[in-house]
Design an enzyme around this catalytic site. Structure first.
Site, PDB file in Angstrom:
ATOM      1  N   ARG A 232       0.494  -0.941  -0.116  1.00 43.30           N
ATOM      2  CA  ARG A 232       0.072   0.100  -0.185  1.00 43.30           C
ATOM      3  C   ARG A 232       1.076   1.358  -0.316  1.00 43.30           C
ATOM      4  NH1 ARG A 232      -3.251  -3.145  -1.908  1.00 43.30           N
ATOM      5  NH2 ARG A 232      -5.302  -3.475  -1.327  1.00 43.30           N
ATOM      6  N   GLU A 261      -2.501   7.084  -5.459  1.00 40.43           N
ATOM      7  CA  GLU A 261      -2.707   6.906  -6.853  1.00 40.43           C
ATOM      8  C   GLU A 261      -4.576   6.340  -7.876  1.00 40.43           C
ATOM      9  OE1 GLU A 261      -3.694   1.404  -6.177  1.00 40.43           O
ATOM     10  OE2 GLU A 261      -1.694   2.568  -5.556  1.00 40.43           O
TER      11      GLU A 261
END
Length: 328
Positions: A232, A261
């Site tokens: 992550r 992202e």
């Protein structure tokens, strides 16, 4: 059930359609957000991915719209407010494991690419440049690797590393007894990072480890070490990692995930001006490799994701125990 599926690409639609067990599906390309939550009216369940965000405000609307179930087609759930879900009476189910080997293999692909610079060599030879200048790597055999997190993916990566003859040391608040029996040594984060040639992150994002790789922990890294993150984006403090790259203290960076992202990944922005200054800066480094959250992306994994997602949906409809429910 009537299921609204968000953040879909062509491949999502293909696998989720092929493995459908009789539900009525509607696909939406955009991620779920407060701005489009009105689209969920008339559905029984939602199917979400890593860049869909469901906070307290979203759950209040979902409760109004009669949503009873959220099916996560991923393992992570840091983008879901579980407290709000419980308050709204909405069950949250996930896919806890889908081909951990896929992500582990992608992590190793990033290690090999950064180390042996095969992407640069390929581009050179296509242009008739057969020079070896600037392409030198190092042997993985005998190199110390810091394995951060030894869940399913970390365990798969450990076995790959041992196949290469690496010396592996791990950090995990819950050491894996099976791996310890095989000789894996655990230590504190500082002990594990010290003298490691490669540091690879394989842990979920929780409040306790947010930005665990920062200016402080980077000081434990061996000068010139490689950092790989296929877990992550929020595990690393990107500006502080950039500082370490600029100083040369961090020698290589490979990321398949990025904290911001959701605004970039899974879409084509090639005709747009890059407004995210952090990722633009990262892309300017010759020793940085970025992929767009594709570690999971194998046919095997997509089949498992679809199959488990529908098993979760069918269990909810049948009223049987929900093995993959995520609790507050």
């Amino acid at each position: 059930m009537k299921i609204a599926i968000f953040s879909t690409c062509n491949y999502d639609q293909q696998f989720l359609t092929d493995f459908n067990t009789g539900h009525e599906l509607s696909f939406f390309a955009e991620p779920l957000s407060l701005q489009n939550v009105m689209l969920t009216k008339g559905f029984d369940a939602l199917c979400l991915f890593v860049n869909d965000h469901a906070n307290a405000q979203v759950f209040a609307k979902l409760e109004e719209n009669g949503i009873r179930l959220i099916l996560l087609r991923c393992a992570g759930f840091n983008n879901i407010d579980l407290t709000a879900a419980a308050a709204a009476g909405i069950k949250v189910l996930r896919v806890p494991a889908y081909s951990p080997q896929a992500v582990a293999e992608h992590a190793m692909a990033m290690v090999l690419t950064l180390n042996r610079k095969t992407h640069k060599a390929h581009n050179r030879t296509r242009e008739g440049n057969f020079s070896l200048e600037g392409l030198m790597g190092f042997n993985l055999h005998g190199a110390k690797v810091a394995l951060i997190g030894t869940g399913n993916i970390g365990k798969a990566f450990y076995h790959i590393l041992k196949g290469f003859g690496c010396q592996v040391m791990a950090y995990d608040p819950k050491p894996d007894q099976e791996l310890m029996a095989k000789g894996l040594q655990y230590g504190t984060l500082a002990e594990v990072l010290a003298d490691a040639v490669i540091v690879s992150l394989h842990c979920p994002l929780v409040p306790e480890n947010h930005h665990m790789i920062n200016s402080t922990t980077l000081q434990f890294f061996k000068k010139g070490a490689m950092l790989i993150n296929t877990s992550r984006g929020g595990l690393i403090n990107t500006p502080e990692v950039i500082t370490a790259l600029k100083s040369g203290h961090l020698g290589y960076l490979g990321i398949d995930v990025y904290e911001q992202e959701s605004k970039l990944f899974f879409a084509d922005h090639s005709a747009e001006i890059m407004t995210d200054e952090l990722i633009a800066r990262l892309m300017s480094f010759p020793n940085v490799l970025i992929t767009a959250h594709q570690g999971f992306f194998t046919k095997n994994a997509m089949e498992q994701i679809a199959g488990t997602t529908y098993s979760n949906a069918d269990a909810f409809v049948a009223g049987i125990p929900l093995a993959n429910e995520v609790y507050e």
